[in-house]
Design a protein around this motif. Structure first.
Motif, PDB file in Angstrom:
ATOM      1  N   LEU A 111       0.830  -1.203   0.000  1.00 48.23           N
ATOM      2  CA  LEU A 111       0.000   0.000   0.000  1.00 48.23           C
ATOM      3  C   LEU A 111       0.865   1.253   0.000  1.00 48.23           C
ATOM      4  N   ALA A 112       1.942   1.242   0.777  1.00 50.39           N
ATOM      5  CA  ALA A 112       2.836   2.403   0.868  1.00 50.39           C
ATOM      6  C   ALA A 112       4.175   1.961   1.426  1.00 50.39           C
ATOM      7  N   SER A 113       5.205   2.746   1.149  1.00 54.74           N
ATOM      8  CA  SER A 113       6.530   2.501   1.717  1.00 54.74           C
ATOM      9  C   SER A 113       7.182   3.847   2.008  1.00 54.74           C
ATOM     10  N   ARG A 114       8.056   3.856   3.008  1.00 55.87           N
ATOM     11  CA  ARG A 114       8.728   5.107   3.378  1.00 55.87           C
ATOM     12  C   ARG A 114      10.000   4.792   4.152  1.00 55.87           C
ATOM     13  N   ASN A 115      11.024   5.603   3.912  1.00 52.93           N
ATOM     14  CA  ASN A 115      12.272   5.490   4.652  1.00 52.93           C
ATOM     15  C   ASN A 115      12.258   6.440   5.842  1.00 52.93           C
ATOM     16  N   PHE A 116      12.516   5.914   7.032  1.00 51.55           N
ATOM     17  CA  PHE A 116      12.609   6.727   8.247  1.00 51.55           C
ATOM     18  C   PHE A 116      14.063   6.749   8.700  1.00 51.55           C
ATOM     19  N   GLN A 124       6.691   8.412  14.585  1.00 50.59           N
ATOM     20  CA  GLN A 124       6.570   8.756  13.172  1.00 50.59           C
ATOM     21  C   GLN A 124       5.940   7.625  12.367  1.00 50.59           C
ATOM     22  N   VAL A 125       6.316   6.383  12.668  1.00 54.88           N
ATOM     23  CA  VAL A 125       5.731   5.231  11.969  1.00 54.88           C
ATOM     24  C   VAL A 125       4.237   5.119  12.282  1.00 54.88           C
TER      25      VAL A 125
END
Length: 198
Positions: free
Chosen positions: A145-150, A178-179
């Motif tokens: 659905l979504a991906s993100r680098n933290f 944040q996650v």
């Protein structure tokens, strides 16, 4: 990548004998409307080095070492997974939160790659670095659905091992917060039907 212990290095704290540390938690409970979907948090993937209970530190170049005489109470990927679960449960907006140990059905699955969880000592400065490449998967279709680098950086304010551990705790709080916000935003954009439960 050279793996070695930090014996005889004066810039780093040293724990007496073998000390096992828990990850401090300071995340407050937040109030908000509950969502109508469930979440399974899975243990993130990691390198062989990070998939251990050693407390990692990087002092120069790409060389990874460990704090002598200090260990986490669990492996790093499990530590991060459990901190994320704690954050979601403390927040309360996702009422149904489970882990991959439970083998329970859920609408979404949160996982990813843990690529950094270490102390950094560079040019007289010290900080904690956490990198987590998160993926949110819709379980009914097994599609991302979504991906993100933290990436989280938290200064280490002292020279004792307890202050190092405290910095790891603060950095982990930032990551989990944040996650949480990102997952709620992404999950809220999808209409959930009863038939979507996997």
């Amino acid at each position: 990548m050279l793996l070695m212990s930090l014996a005889g290095c004066t810039i780093l704290p040293e724990a007496p004998a073998l000390q096992v540390y828990l990850l401090p938690e300071q995340a407050p409970r937040a109030a908000g409307q509950q969502v109508d979907w469930s979440l399974r948090v899975v243990t993130p993937n990691s390198s062989q080095f990070l998939n251990s209970s050693r407390i990692a530190v990087q002092t120069q170049g790409e060389e990874i070492q460990v704090y002598r005489g200090a260990r986490w109470g669990d492996s790093l990927p499990t530590l991060v997974r459990n901190r994320l679960i704690q954050q979601f449960r403390s927040d309360g907006r996702v009422a149904a939160v489970s882990s991959d140990d439970d083998s329970l059905s859920a609408n979404f699955e949160l996982g990813g790659d843990l690529t950094a969880f270490q102390g950094l000592y560079r040019n007289g400065e010290s900080e904690v670095l956490i990198r987590f490449d998160a993926r949110l998967v819709q379980t009914s279709s097994r599609s991302i659905l979504a991906s993100r680098n933290f990436e989280i950086r938290q200064p280490i304010t002292g020279k004792s091992m307890s202050e190092v551990v405290q910095a790891f705790g603060l950095a982990s709080d930032q990551l989990s917060s944040q996650v949480l916000a990102w997952t709620l935003e992404q999950g809220g954009s999808v209409e959930i039907k009863q038939s979507d439960l996997n």
